[in-house]
Design a protein around this motif. Structure first.
Motif, PDB file in Angstrom:
ATOM      1  N   UNK A  17       0.802  -1.220   0.000  1.00 44.25           N
ATOM      2  CA  UNK A  17       0.000   0.000   0.000  1.00 44.25           C
ATOM      3  C   UNK A  17       0.842   1.281   0.000  1.00 44.25           C
ATOM      4  N   UNK A  18       2.143   1.157   0.213  1.00 41.47           N
ATOM      5  CA  UNK A  18       2.989   2.336   0.371  1.00 41.47           C
ATOM      6  C   UNK A  18       3.198   3.073  -0.948  1.00 41.47           C
ATOM      7  N   UNK A  19       3.274   4.422  -0.917  1.00 38.41           N
ATOM      8  CA  UNK A  19       3.582   5.182  -2.127  1.00 38.41           C
ATOM      9  C   UNK A  19       4.891   4.714  -2.738  1.00 38.41           C
ATOM     10  N   UNK A  52      -2.744   2.939  10.462  1.00 41.44           N
ATOM     11  CA  UNK A  52      -2.177   3.961  11.330  1.00 41.44           C
ATOM     12  C   UNK A  52      -1.268   4.931  10.585  1.00 41.44           C
ATOM     13  N   UNK A  53      -0.782   4.538   9.417  1.00 42.38           N
ATOM     14  CA  UNK A  53       0.065   5.424   8.612  1.00 42.38           C
ATOM     15  C   UNK A  53      -0.752   6.350   7.707  1.00 42.38           C
ATOM     16  N   UNK A  54      -1.954   5.922   7.346  1.00 36.99           N
ATOM     17  CA  UNK A  54      -2.710   6.632   6.308  1.00 36.99           C
ATOM     18  C   UNK A  54      -3.961   7.344   6.816  1.00 36.99           C
ATOM     19  N   UNK A 129     -13.016   2.740   7.060  1.00 37.89           N
ATOM     20  CA  UNK A 129     -11.907   3.057   6.160  1.00 37.89           C
ATOM     21  C   UNK A 129     -11.189   1.804   5.690  1.00 37.89           C
ATOM     22  N   UNK A 130     -11.567   0.652   6.235  1.00 37.79           N
ATOM     23  CA  UNK A 130     -10.951  -0.599   5.806  1.00 37.79           C
ATOM     24  C   UNK A 130     -11.457  -1.756   6.625  1.00 37.79           C
ATOM     25  N   UNK A 131     -11.318  -2.953   6.073  1.00 45.00           N
ATOM     26  CA  UNK A 131     -11.731  -4.156   6.784  1.00 45.00           C
ATOM     27  C   UNK A 131     -10.723  -5.264   6.543  1.00 45.00           C
ATOM     28  N   UNK A 155      -9.884   6.206  -0.010  1.00 43.44           N
ATOM     29  CA  UNK A 155      -8.633   5.494   0.250  1.00 43.44           C
ATOM     30  C   UNK A 155      -8.806   4.181   0.977  1.00 43.44           C
ATOM     31  N   UNK A 156     -10.051   3.786   1.248  1.00 45.28           N
ATOM     32  CA  UNK A 156     -10.289   2.527   1.962  1.00 45.28           C
ATOM     33  C   UNK A 156      -9.840   1.340   1.117  1.00 45.28           C
TER      34      UNK A 156
END
Length: 210
Positions: A17-19, A52-54, A129-131, A155-156
């Motif tokens: 998921x990181x840029x 926690x980063x996004x 925001x996510x699961x 962004x989820x």
């Protein structure tokens, strides 16, 4: 966190998921494969790192066949790693909630059991925001789809850990075979992808399981 501890496939789960990652435009990840292959730890840790980063001040869901299964199979092995990464948390057991802080960011993680058709009522109406769906193939399709539908925050992303029992399973047909169409990164794990297993233990599992 020592990079040497993780296999290359586990590190891909931690960082997809990181840029700048070649997988960053994927909207979901699905990990399937062998028992004891290290996918559960990588998926859980990657999920918390991403969240926690996004995000800040958002809600997430961690789902398993039961709340007890999430605790035993996932959270017990994740907590030491979360602590190493500087995460702090407060548990509100009456709400099946973990309030997690890392640096100045804080998010809410709700824990759900999805073992029967009626479980979808518990997650209905939430905005996520996510699961993370741990052992998604053990949950009814209605619950899995309801959980995914709750992820409407910009962004989820969806995180699946599963072992479908056969090629007729709906999750296999629609998400594993249809991963490309669903913009989903699919990774298949073997026991060689778990560096914490000794060679003797790996050989024992290979004798026990096909």
């Amino acid at each position: 966190m020592s990079g040497a501890y993780f296999s290359e496939k586990q590190k891909r789960v931690l960082t997809w998921w990181m840029p700048g990652s070649p997988d960053e435009k994927q909207e979901a990840i699905l990990c399937d494969g062998a028992v004891r292959s290290g996918k559960t730890l990588a998926m859980g840790l990657g999920f918390f790192l991403w969240a926690m980063s996004c995000f800040e001040g958002e809600s997430f869901a961690i789902c398993g066949k039961s709340i007890g299964a999430v605790e035993r199979n996932l959270l017990v092995q994740l907590r030491p790693w979360m602590k190493k990464l500087g995460m702090q948390w407060k548990e509100v057991r009456s709400e099946h909630l973990m309030q997690v802080r890392m640096g100045k960011r804080e998010n809410r993680f709700y824990i759900f059991g999805g073992g029967d058709e009626g479980c979808g009522d518990r997650i209905q109406g939430m905005t996520l925001a996510g699961v993370l769906l741990d052992e998604a193939a053990l949950m009814p399709r209605s619950f899995v789809e309801q959980a995914c539908a709750r992820c409407s925050v910009a962004g989820s992303r969806l995180w699946f850990n599963c072992n479908p029992e056969g090629p007729g399973h709906w999750l296999y047909r629609e998400w594993i075979l249809g991963a490309k169409e669903r913009n989903c990164l699919r990774l298949t794990f073997t026991m060689e992808d778990n560096p914490s297993l000794t060679e003797a233990i790996r050989q024992r599992y290979e004798r026990l399981y096909s």
